[in-house]
Scaffold this active site. Structure first.
Site, PDB file in Angstrom:
ATOM      1  CB  CYS A   2      43.011  46.257  33.386  1.00  0.00           C
ATOM      2  SG  CYS A   2      43.433  46.005  35.101  1.00  0.00           S
ATOM      3  NE  ARG A  27      39.264  44.794  29.251  1.00  0.00           N
ATOM      4  CZ  ARG A  27      39.298  43.574  28.744  1.00  0.00           C
ATOM      5  NH1 ARG A  27      38.426  43.214  27.848  1.00  0.00           N
ATOM      6  NH2 ARG A  27      40.200  42.713  29.133  1.00  0.00           N
ATOM      7  CD1 TRP A  75      37.696  44.908  38.820  1.00  0.00           C
ATOM      8  CD2 TRP A  75      39.357  43.439  39.127  1.00  0.00           C
ATOM      9  NE1 TRP A  75      37.228  43.899  39.618  1.00  0.00           N
ATOM     10  CE2 TRP A  75      38.216  42.987  39.827  1.00  0.00           C
ATOM     11  CE3 TRP A  75      40.518  42.675  39.188  1.00  0.00           C
ATOM     12  CZ2 TRP A  75      38.200  41.810  40.566  1.00  0.00           C
ATOM     13  CZ3 TRP A  75      40.522  41.498  39.926  1.00  0.00           C
ATOM     14  CH2 TRP A  75      39.358  41.069  40.604  1.00  0.00           C
ATOM     15  CG  ASN A 101      44.349  43.337  31.127  1.00  0.00           C
ATOM     16  OD1 ASN A 101      43.999  43.020  32.257  1.00  0.00           O
ATOM     17  ND2 ASN A 101      43.651  43.044  30.045  1.00  0.00           N
ATOM     18  N   GLY A 102      46.605  42.126  33.606  1.00  0.00           N
ATOM     19  CA  GLY A 102      47.008  40.766  33.971  1.00  0.00           C
ATOM     20  C   GLY A 102      47.713  40.751  35.317  1.00  0.00           C
ATOM     21  CD  GLU A 481      22.867  33.978  35.040  1.00  0.00           C
ATOM     22  OE1 GLU A 481      23.751  33.371  35.677  1.00  0.00           O
ATOM     23  OE2 GLU A 481      23.073  35.038  34.429  1.00  0.00           O
ATOM     24  CE  LYS A 485      23.219  38.219  35.693  1.00  0.00           C
ATOM     25  NZ  LYS A 485      24.083  37.705  34.687  1.00  0.00           N
ATOM     26  CD  GLU A 488      26.286  39.658  37.988  1.00  0.00           C
ATOM     27  OE1 GLU A 488      27.511  39.701  37.875  1.00  0.00           O
ATOM     28  OE2 GLU A 488      25.548  39.077  37.168  1.00  0.00           O
ATOM     29  CG  HIS A 504      17.910  17.427  52.930  1.00  0.00           C
ATOM     30  ND1 HIS A 504      17.617  16.287  53.639  1.00  0.00           N
ATOM     31  CD2 HIS A 504      17.248  17.305  51.750  1.00  0.00           C
ATOM     32  CE1 HIS A 504      16.836  15.499  52.917  1.00  0.00           C
ATOM     33  NE2 HIS A 504      16.591  16.103  51.758  1.00  0.00           N
ATOM     34  CE  LYS A 603      30.265  41.706  29.385  1.00  0.00           C
ATOM     35  NZ  LYS A 603      29.258  41.058  30.215  1.00  0.00           N
TER      36      LYS A 603
END
Ligand code: F6R
Length: 608
Positions: A2, A27, A75, A101-102, A481, A485, A488, A504, A603
């Site tokens: 947010c 955000r 968000w 925010n939160g 990574e 990348k 996402e 396996h 983010k």
């Protein structure tokens, strides 16, 4: 998570806030809204969708006149993205507007408390509870009403609030969620993150836990949780406004990949002094590093993947056992910590709540805390015993790139330093290993100039449904990574596997045409990787191999080869990550994805 903005001063708040929210859209971007305190009270506009929708419906803010306001990009946590769930939320009386925010964890209980007192709710959000609670406690004194409310809230929150009765004032309060105050001339700001402020001011005040600021155009008065005034220091941010702009690149992600050599130079050079490494560790005694019994590396997402590479570095150089843990798991795992344990916390934003809470858990159990953080003065930095800053500059694209690379080099430096302190790395070895690191930025520069092959591979394979990344040892850590990348930002399903583990179980997923990216830079296990490539090829896979220049054995078995400059295998992750980031970027570009703002993500994840 947010984006939050607040403005009080002599300018029209709405257009200014819309511009600032654009800088914060990374955000959260499922809906947005602004509230402005004008002559006719509080006016509100909020819309589902990107900020451009809000811009259009408010005629770039012209429809909401007034010089005090708050704004938000969301968000979603509680309640789907919709006009009504978007922030700001307005109180029943129409006198209070708030952005948050939160997460307010006890919102169900508070909702009941308010319902018993005649309040009804129009949204599904936890935030609406906060604004109605303030309304309930408000008898003409905003500070009292906010304090009473905050005392009832459980969870993580930063709240920015305006009152119709006080049209030239804003109130901000925070706990476990980031919030900074921008100090201007005859104007002041609130923001969840610094990039929103850079075109206006670089002087900021960071609010501490439970601190509340009462802000008008000329004054900022901060109180602690008990109502005592607190004297706050103004910090000057050195990031310039251009650092948070695209600078001619089509996407922040590409710009930030291109900035990696410089970011690594900035992180490494100030710490190298005549063949030795000097880290700015002031509080953890040197003796403690010599007697460590264990190191935890705790982080989330890409920062966790850095930790997996870092484990290899530290165990090689310092010979201390390292456990790498996901922050969201660590604190619930009853971790075994002694006073001889070091916990290394890694975070770009310094605000990731899972990581922050893990830090507190490790601290409470007696561990030393050393953090690797990019954002100066962030919560994780503030709560650590010592901080090693990565000097990557602001990172705006949701998918991390340059911060990842600087974190990697920071762990390399830390591992070497620990190795030297513990007598495992001699001065001459130190010089050799430092040289390897110093040569890195120029080699990355070279790789960045060779993007065409990656563009061609992306054009050929962007419609793949599943892609496997395989590797061994440090290459496996890097596969994690590379795969993250790709998935996402391009939304292509992908898995990272230790190449020796495929047989396996996972190898049953390989069928004719499946794309496998085989990472083959870890020289000690090259032969084994060649065999693993043969295994997947025998099941019909197409293989893109990433290897050191001149690795003939790999070239002989793979369908395509991406080369990185040959050299010491220790720094190969720092080289190999560059083509992997570019591969993900071009795949997402070929698919037409929203690269800087991938769906469902944001983010700086400040909810648990
Ligand atoms: C992936 C990504 C995330 C972050 C993670 C931790 O590209 O950016 O996985 O690495 O959310 O964030 P920080 O480093 O801010 O704690």
């Amino acid at each position: 998570m947010c984006g939050v903005i607040g403005y009080v001063g002599g300018k029209q708040a709405a257009p200014l806030m819309l511009d600032a929210l654009e800088k914060l859209e990374y955000r959260g971007y499922d809906s947005s809204g602004i509230a402005v305190c004008g002559a006719s009270g509080i006016q509100l506009a909020k819309r589902k969708g990107r900020l451009s929708v809000l811009r259009a419906c408010t005629h770039d803010g012209a429809d909401l006149p007034g010089c005090t306001g708050i704004g938000h990009t969301r968000w979603a946590t509680h309640g789907e993205p919709s006009d009504v769930n978007a922030h700001p939320h307005l109180s029943r009386s129409g006198k209070v507007a708030l952005v948050h925010n939160g997460i307010i964890e006890n919102y169900a209980e508070l909702r009941e408390f308010l319902a018993e007192r005649g309040y009804t709710f129009i949204s599904d959000t936890d935030t609406e509870i906060a604004v109605q609670l303030i309304d309930y406690f408000y008898r003409g004194d905003p500070v009292h009403a906010v304090r009473e409310t905050v005392n009832m809230l459980v969870g993580a929150f930063s709240l920015s609030i305006i009152f119709a009765d006080y049209p030239d004032r804003m109130i901000a309060v925070r706990k476990d969620s980031p919030l900074v105050i921008g100090v201007g001339e005859n104007e002041n700001f609130i923001a969840s993150d610094i990039p929103a402020l850079l075109t206006h001011t670089r002087d900021i005040i960071r609010l501490g836990e439970y601190e509340m600021a009462v802000i008008d155009a000329h004054n900022i008065v901060v109180f602690d949780r008990f109502g005592e005034k607190v004297k706050k220091e103004i910090q000057h941010v050195t990031w310039d406004a251009g650092a948070a702009e695209k600078g001619g690149y089509p996407h922040f992600m590409l710009k930030e990949i291109m900035e990696e050599p410089e970011a690594i130079r900035n992180t490494v050079h100030p710490r190298i002094h005549t063949g030795d490494i000097e880290l700015e560790i002031q509080h953890i005694p040197e003796a403690a590093f010599k007697t460590l019994d264990r190191i935890f590396i705790v982080a989330c997402g890409s920062a966790y993947h850095v930790g997996v590479v870092g484990k290899g570095y530290i165990e090689k150089f310092a010979r201390v056992p390292v456990t790498v843990e996901l922050a969201s798991e660590f604190r619930y795992n009853d971790p075994i910590i002694t006073t001889r344990t070091l916990t290394v916390i890694i975070s770009q934003s310094g605000e990731t709540i899972d990581t922050l809470l893990a830090l507190r858990e490790a601290k409470a159990r007696g561990s030393h805390i050393l953090s690797i953080v990019n954002v100066v003065g962030s919560s994780i930095a503030n709560e650590s015993e010592d901080v090693l800053y990565t000097w990557a500059g602001p990172e705006i694209a949701v998918a991390t790139t340059k911060a990842y690379s600087t974190q990697l080099t920071m762990l390399y430096l830390l591992a070497l330093k620990l190795g030297a302190l513990r007598g495992n790395v001699s001065p001459s070895e130190m010089e050799t290993y430092i040289k390897v690191l110093e040569d890195l930025p120029a080699k990355i520069d070279g790789l960045l100039g060779e993007r065409e092959l990656l563009q061609r591979l992306a054009a050929k394979y962007f419609s793949s449904k599943d892609i496997f990344f395989i590797g061994r040892n440090l290459d496996y850590a890097l596969a994690l990574e590379g795969s993250l990348k790709l998935k996402e930002i391009s939304y292509i399903h992908s898995e990272a596997y230790a190449a020796g583990e495929l047989k396996h179980g996972t190898i049953s997923l390989i069928e004719p045409g499946t794309l496998a990216v085989a990472l083959c830079t870890y020289a000690p296990l090259l032969d084994k990787m060649v065999s693993n490539i043969r295994e997947v090829k025998a099941r019909g896979a197409t293989v893109i191999a990433l290897c050191q220049a001149g690795a003939q054995d790999v070239a002989a078995v793979a369908d395509h080869v991406i080369e990185v400059p040959a050299g010491d295998w220790l720094v190969m992750p720092s080289l190999s990550i560059v083509p992997l980031q570019l591969f993900a970027y071009y795949m997402a570009l070929a698919k037409g994805c929203d690269i800087d703002k991938p769906r469902n993500l944001a983010k700086s994840v400040t909810v648990e």
